[in-house]
Scaffold this active site. Structure first.
Site, PDB file in Angstrom:
ATOM      1  CG  ASN A 128      32.274  28.418  39.279  1.00 30.93           C
ATOM      2  OD1 ASN A 128      32.535  29.622  39.207  1.00 30.93           O
ATOM      3  ND2 ASN A 128      31.244  27.984  39.980  1.00 30.93           N
ATOM      4  CG  ASP A 145      36.280  31.824  39.081  1.00 29.14           C
ATOM      5  OD1 ASP A 145      35.399  31.074  39.511  1.00 29.14           O
ATOM      6  OD2 ASP A 145      36.601  32.899  39.626  1.00 29.14           O
ATOM      7  NE  ARG A 188      33.868  36.286  46.219  1.00 27.94           N
ATOM      8  CZ  ARG A 188      32.725  36.219  45.571  1.00 27.94           C
ATOM      9  NH1 ARG A 188      31.869  37.232  45.596  1.00 27.94           N
ATOM     10  NH2 ARG A 188      32.386  35.170  44.853  1.00 27.94           N
ATOM     11  N   GLY A 189      35.423  37.173  43.215  1.00 25.54           N
ATOM     12  CA  GLY A 189      34.471  36.924  42.133  1.00 25.54           C
ATOM     13  C   GLY A 189      35.109  37.434  40.852  1.00 25.54           C
ATOM     14  CB  ALA A 190      35.441  35.862  37.509  1.00 28.27           C
TER      15      ALA A 190
HETATM   16  O1  MRU Z   1      37.352  32.656  45.091  1.00 29.63           O
HETATM   17  P1  MRU Z   1      36.265  33.544  44.568  1.00 29.63           P
HETATM   18  O2  MRU Z   1      35.238  33.885  45.600  1.00 29.63           O
HETATM   19  O3  MRU Z   1      36.812  34.743  43.850  1.00 29.63           O
HETATM   20  O4  MRU Z   1      35.579  32.632  43.486  1.00 29.63           O
HETATM   21  C1  MRU Z   1      34.402  33.007  42.843  1.00 29.63           C
HETATM   22  C2  MRU Z   1      33.769  31.869  42.195  1.00 29.63           C
HETATM   23  O5  MRU Z   1      34.374  30.883  41.873  1.00 29.63           O
HETATM   24  C3  MRU Z   1      32.334  31.912  41.969  1.00 29.63           C
HETATM   25  O6  MRU Z   1      31.863  30.614  41.979  1.00 29.63           O
HETATM   26  C4  MRU Z   1      31.844  32.480  40.716  1.00 29.63           C
HETATM   27  O7  MRU Z   1      30.998  31.636  40.075  1.00 29.63           O
HETATM   28  C5  MRU Z   1      32.829  32.876  39.721  1.00 29.63           C
HETATM   29  S1  MRU Z   1      32.932  34.550  39.848  1.00 29.63           S
HETATM   30  C6  MRU Z   1      31.672  35.067  38.826  1.00 29.63           C
END
Ligand code: MRU
Length: 353
Positions: free
Chosen positions: A247, A237, A51-53
């Site tokens: 985000n 995101d 997970r994470g963008a």
């Molecule tokens: O649902 P996720 O864990 O994939 O979401 C990730 C996020 O929203 C993080 O806050 C993050 O800042 C973005 S990913 C670089």
């Protein structure tokens, strides 16, 4: 990524398999999983094994590349199109997923024949992942300038190593500052419901030996009001043309609280997170996840040491679970990009592209 002194990446390609750190079992277990086709990769993204963008983007890129490598020569374009659709349907908000898959597909289909297309897809997925690592390191260098010799930073969710192939976005300036000998302390929002802050960011910081405390999501305002937060840095995101940012759910309220308390609020993002086809945050699709993520919690039972799932609300209760929110540009002090720190507005965003 530093795991007990050993270097890892969050996701990588090895012998036509996508390998990744299994994030839902952290911090209690460190495990690598591997997937061999686009369907499996899409499922891993949907279930948040990764997970994470940025990590989602790179994983989807690799997923499409192995789909191309395994596609028949006769139905090359059709099979790639099918895999692309499955991957793009895995999670809707993070823009990097679309950025990576579009480019890998283009690389595969712009070659003269399928054999060359397969090689081009694999090469493109690897190149994009490598570029992402470089972009994150640049974000770290840019963002480090914001940190004093001693700084107390508040962050939300996980935008560290695990949210990208390496380095992270919001956390990269902190890792760079640590290497420059600065003394950084991080307030880590636990980030309900999936607890990416408590489970992942805190684990990363412990590995890096950086001082931190996990706080309940609703404690951030209290520490800001007491003057115990110097600045906030979060990830993104998706960033719209006007600088609005999607985000992790809860980011918006932290930004409003930061403004109220006169605390700078920065968003860190590589160029692959900017969606220049979207005018404002209103157009960003917000993922709605299962209510079970709110109604249940999962963790390590102290008595048995085993992972257990426990119900948190009455059997009759329902829950709503939007995974992201939109922070309007007016609350954002600046966006830390690989090309410098910019204001969150159309003009400045256009300039970096
Ligand atoms: O649902 P996720 O864990 O994939 O979401 C990730 C996020 O929203 C993080 O806050 C993050 O800042 C973005 S990913 C670089």
């Amino acid at each position: 990524m530093n795991v007990k002194g050993k270097t890892y990446r969050t996701v990588w390609l090895e012998k036509s398999r996508v390998k990744m750190i299994n994030q839902p079992v952290l911090p209690f277990k460190f495990e690598i999983l591997e997937f061999e086709n686009a369907e499996e990769v899409a499922k891993a993204i949907k279930e948040m094994v990764v997970r994470g963008a940025g990590a989602i983007g790179a994983t989807a890129g690799y997923g499409l590349a192995i789909a191309a490598a395994n596609a028949s020569e006769k139905y090359f374009a059709e099979e790639i199109g099918k895999a692309e659709k499955i991957l793009k349907a895995s999670r809707p908000t993070a823009y990097d997923l679309f950025y990576f898959t579009d480019r890998v597909k283009e690389a595969a289909l712009s070659e003269k024949n399928a054999k060359k297309g397969k090689e081009a897809a694999i090469a493109k997925a690897k190149e994009l992942a490598k570029k992402q690592v470089e972009m994150c390191e640049r974000i770290g260098e840019q963002g480090e300038k914001l940190l004093e010799r001693e700084s107390r930073v508040l962050t939300h969710c996980n935008a560290g190593w695990l949210a990208f192939v390496d380095w992270g976005s919001a956390m990269a300036p902190i890792y760079k500052a640590k290497r420059a000998g600065k003394k950084i302390f991080v307030w880590v929002d636990e980030t309900r419901p999936r607890l990416q802050g408590a489970r992942l960011t805190a684990w990363e910081l412990a590995n890096e030996k950086i001082g931190h405390k996990v706080i309940a999501d609703n404690a951030a305002g209290h520490f800001m009001q007491k003057g115990e937060v110097d600045l906030c840095i979060v990830g993104a995101d998706r960033v719209a043309e006007n600088g609005d940012v999607a985000n992790k759910i809860g980011t918006y309220e932290k930004a409003v609280l930061a403004k109220e308390n006169g605390i700078p609020f920065y968003v860190a993002a590589p160029l692959s997170t900017f969606d220049l086809g979207i005018k404002s945050g209103k157009e960003i699709p917000i993922e709605e996840r299962s209510e079970e993520e709110v109604l249940f919690a999962q963790g390590k039972a102290e008595s048995s040491g085993k992972t257990e799932r426990i119900r948190l609300a009455a059997e009759e209760s329902k829950a709503a679970n939007p995974a992201f929110d939109i922070t309007p540009a007016k609350y954002i002090t600046g966006i830390i990009t690989p090309k410098g720190i910019i204001k969150a507005n159309n003009n400045e965003i256009k300039k970096i592209f």
